[in-house]
Design a protein around this motif. Structure first.
Motif, PDB file in Angstrom:
ATOM      1  N   PRO A 212     -11.586   8.719  22.394  1.00  0.00           N
ATOM      2  CA  PRO A 212     -12.750   9.325  21.750  1.00  0.00           C
ATOM      3  C   PRO A 212     -13.420  10.362  22.645  1.00  0.00           C
ATOM      4  N   GLU A 213     -13.797  11.473  22.056  1.00  0.00           N
ATOM      5  CA  GLU A 213     -14.673  12.441  22.698  1.00  0.00           C
ATOM      6  C   GLU A 213     -16.037  12.265  22.046  1.00  0.00           C
ATOM      7  N   ILE A 214     -17.024  11.877  22.846  1.00  0.00           N
ATOM      8  CA  ILE A 214     -18.292  11.384  22.316  1.00  0.00           C
ATOM      9  C   ILE A 214     -19.441  12.306  22.699  1.00  0.00           C
ATOM     10  N   SER A 215     -20.332  12.528  21.768  1.00  0.00           N
ATOM     11  CA  SER A 215     -21.623  13.126  22.072  1.00  0.00           C
ATOM     12  C   SER A 215     -22.677  12.329  21.307  1.00  0.00           C
ATOM     13  N   ALA A 216     -23.852  12.217  21.894  1.00  0.00           N
ATOM     14  CA  ALA A 216     -24.882  11.394  21.268  1.00  0.00           C
ATOM     15  C   ALA A 216     -26.247  11.814  21.767  1.00  0.00           C
ATOM     16  N   ASN A 217     -27.243  11.625  20.912  1.00  0.00           N
ATOM     17  CA  ASN A 217     -28.636  11.834  21.298  1.00  0.00           C
ATOM     18  C   ASN A 217     -29.482  10.815  20.537  1.00  0.00           C
ATOM     19  N   LYS A 218     -30.785  10.991  20.535  1.00  0.00           N
ATOM     20  CA  LYS A 218     -31.654  10.000  19.896  1.00  0.00           C
ATOM     21  C   LYS A 218     -31.573  10.042  18.368  1.00  0.00           C
ATOM     22  N   TYR A 219     -30.883  11.045  17.822  1.00  0.00           N
ATOM     23  CA  TYR A 219     -30.805  11.176  16.373  1.00  0.00           C
ATOM     24  C   TYR A 219     -29.481  10.691  15.791  1.00  0.00           C
ATOM     25  N   MET A 220     -28.379  10.920  16.514  1.00  0.00           N
ATOM     26  CA  MET A 220     -27.082  10.572  15.949  1.00  0.00           C
ATOM     27  C   MET A 220     -26.011  10.395  17.029  1.00  0.00           C
ATOM     28  N   VAL A 221     -24.931   9.761  16.605  1.00  0.00           N
ATOM     29  CA  VAL A 221     -23.729   9.597  17.430  1.00  0.00           C
ATOM     30  C   VAL A 221     -22.598  10.342  16.740  1.00  0.00           C
ATOM     31  N   TRP A 222     -21.842  11.099  17.504  1.00  0.00           N
ATOM     32  CA  TRP A 222     -20.691  11.825  16.968  1.00  0.00           C
ATOM     33  C   TRP A 222     -19.471  11.482  17.815  1.00  0.00           C
ATOM     34  N   ILE A 223     -18.404  11.036  17.159  1.00  0.00           N
ATOM     35  CA  ILE A 223     -17.161  10.669  17.845  1.00  0.00           C
ATOM     36  C   ILE A 223     -16.007  11.420  17.195  1.00  0.00           C
ATOM     37  N   ARG A 224     -15.222  12.078  18.016  1.00  0.00           N
ATOM     38  CA  ARG A 224     -14.039  12.775  17.532  1.00  0.00           C
ATOM     39  C   ARG A 224     -12.835  12.280  18.320  1.00  0.00           C
ATOM     40  N   TYR A 225     -11.836  11.745  17.604  1.00  0.00           N
ATOM     41  CA  TYR A 225     -10.652  11.195  18.270  1.00  0.00           C
ATOM     42  C   TYR A 225      -9.582  12.266  18.463  1.00  0.00           C
ATOM     43  N   SER A 226      -8.967  12.225  19.640  1.00  0.00           N
ATOM     44  CA  SER A 226      -7.907  13.166  19.990  1.00  0.00           C
ATOM     45  C   SER A 226      -6.753  12.409  20.616  1.00  0.00           C
ATOM     46  N   SER A 227      -5.631  13.089  20.731  1.00  0.00           N
ATOM     47  CA  SER A 227      -4.465  12.527  21.425  1.00  0.00           C
ATOM     48  C   SER A 227      -4.014  13.536  22.465  1.00  0.00           C
ATOM     49  N   GLN A 228      -3.298  13.023  23.460  1.00  0.00           N
ATOM     50  CA  GLN A 228      -2.852  13.897  24.548  1.00  0.00           C
ATOM     51  C   GLN A 228      -1.619  13.304  25.180  1.00  0.00           C
ATOM     52  N   ASP A 229      -0.606  14.156  25.396  1.00  0.00           N
ATOM     53  CA  ASP A 229       0.670  13.649  25.905  1.00  0.00           C
ATOM     54  C   ASP A 229       0.866  13.914  27.386  1.00  0.00           C
ATOM     55  N   GLY A 230      -0.140  14.452  28.048  1.00  0.00           N
ATOM     56  CA  GLY A 230      -0.019  14.721  29.463  1.00  0.00           C
ATOM     57  C   GLY A 230       0.549  16.085  29.783  1.00  0.00           C
ATOM     58  N   GLU A 231       1.014  16.795  28.764  1.00  0.00           N
ATOM     59  CA  GLU A 231       1.597  18.111  28.967  1.00  0.00           C
ATOM     60  C   GLU A 231       0.704  19.219  28.428  1.00  0.00           C
ATOM     61  N   GLN A 232       0.075  18.959  27.275  1.00  0.00           N
ATOM     62  CA  GLN A 232      -0.722  19.980  26.620  1.00  0.00           C
ATOM     63  C   GLN A 232      -2.184  19.556  26.545  1.00  0.00           C
ATOM     64  N   ARG A 233      -3.017  20.466  26.087  1.00  0.00           N
ATOM     65  CA  ARG A 233      -4.417  20.143  25.908  1.00  0.00           C
ATOM     66  C   ARG A 233      -4.573  19.079  24.823  1.00  0.00           C
ATOM     67  N   PRO A 234      -5.616  18.216  24.908  1.00  0.00           N
ATOM     68  CA  PRO A 234      -5.845  17.221  23.856  1.00  0.00           C
ATOM     69  C   PRO A 234      -5.981  17.883  22.485  1.00  0.00           C
ATOM     70  N   GLN A 235      -5.380  17.248  21.489  1.00  0.00           N
ATOM     71  CA  GLN A 235      -5.420  17.764  20.121  1.00  0.00           C
ATOM     72  C   GLN A 235      -6.123  16.764  19.207  1.00  0.00           C
ATOM     73  N   PRO A 236      -7.074  17.212  18.362  1.00  0.00           N
ATOM     74  CA  PRO A 236      -7.734  16.295  17.420  1.00  0.00           C
ATOM     75  C   PRO A 236      -6.719  15.666  16.473  1.00  0.00           C
ATOM     76  N   VAL A 237      -6.902  14.399  16.172  1.00  0.00           N
ATOM     77  CA  VAL A 237      -6.016  13.728  15.219  1.00  0.00           C
ATOM     78  C   VAL A 237      -6.548  13.948  13.812  1.00  0.00           C
ATOM     79  N   ASN A 238      -5.674  13.874  12.819  1.00  0.00           N
ATOM     80  CA  ASN A 238      -6.080  14.098  11.426  1.00  0.00           C
ATOM     81  C   ASN A 238      -5.777  12.890  10.559  1.00  0.00           C
ATOM     82  N   HIS A 239      -5.863  11.707  11.154  1.00  0.00           N
ATOM     83  CA  HIS A 239      -5.669  10.471  10.383  1.00  0.00           C
ATOM     84  C   HIS A 239      -6.812   9.508  10.696  1.00  0.00           C
TER      85      HIS A 239
END
Length: 250
Positions: A212-239
């Motif tokens: 999870p890539e997480i950001s949060a403040n006093k109003y909301m929590v936002w979580i975006r899941y990504s995958s990474q194979d160690g070779e390329q930049r992390p890519q957001p998942v679409n499932h």
């Protein structure tokens, strides 16, 4: 399950960093190869750097004293087990007493000329070799028992702070209950309705191979899941991603 934690403020972030450094130092200070003990010393010096300009001892004491007062107010609450409460108060009192008895964090270590010299050398890439500091090279050839005894003596001045941080983070983590959640197409949002939290804990199944890539403040929590194979930049998942989460606040 893999646990990820996200602090809502800089104070908790600082506590988590110190907690990780203390854990690393104590792990590598165990009996073992001299190279492990060099990692323990590097973590020790990182702790000195992290506590040099901030009064972490005072901050931890304030948290513990506040929690002691909160728990004392629960003595007559019908749903609270008096034995468990009494044991917790005794433990908090012991940690507070030891912290109050300790001097400035790491002061004895900073006054040690040899450690100060080694601290400067280890800050340089490859600076801990015999080329730059033969006395450290000789120390690494001492017996395992001697090295461990030295490390335990040097670490002892940090143990009251370690116990305090461990207690504060334990109390904080125990305030929340895990709940099941799903991130549709890998994205999750939750409004906090004005409630103030200090720590978000997220558990993800290891087999999902996401983080999870997480950001949060006093109003909301936002979580975006990504995958990474160690070779390329992390890519957001679409499932969809199933996970557990806990919001914690002292």
């Amino acid at each position: 399950m893999i646990l990820f934690e996200y602090p809502f403020n800089e104070r908790v972030r600082a506590l988590m960093r110190l907690e990780a450094l203390l854990d690393r130092m104590m792990f590598f200070a165990k009996p073992g190869d001299a190279r492990h003990h060099q990692v323990a010393l590097a973590a020790l010096f990182d702790l000195l750097d992290a506590t040099e300009r901030t009064d972490m001892k005072g901050s931890v004491l304030q948290d513990l004293e506040r929690q002691r007062n909160v728990l004392q107010s629960l003595r007559d609450h019908p749903s609270v087990d008096p034995k468990t409460l009494a044991a917790m108060l005794v433990e908090i009192e012991r940690v507070i007493t030891n912290l109050n008895a300790a001097g400035k964090t790491g002061q004895e270590l900073r006054a040690n000329e040899w450690l100060s010299s080694l601290r400067g050398r280890l800050a340089v890439p490859g600076g801990g070799t015999q080329v730059d500091m033969p006395s450290f090279h000789a120390w690494q050839y001492r017996s395992e028992a001697q090295r461990c005894a030295d490390l335990q003596r040097w670490m002892s001045s940090l143990m009251p702070l370690q116990a305090g941080i461990s207690m504060v983070m334990r109390l904080l983590r125990e305030t929340g209950q895990p709940t099941d959640a799903v991130a549709p197409q890998g994205a999750y949002q939750q409004m906090l309705a004005g409630k103030t939290y200090q720590l978000l804990r997220v558990w993800v199944d290891e087999s999902a191979d996401v983080f999870p890539e997480i950001s949060a403040n006093k109003y909301m929590v936002w979580i975006r899941y990504s995958s990474q194979d160690g070779e390329q930049r992390p890519q957001p998942v679409n499932h969809d991603v199933a996970f557990k989460m806990t919001l914690c606040a002292l």
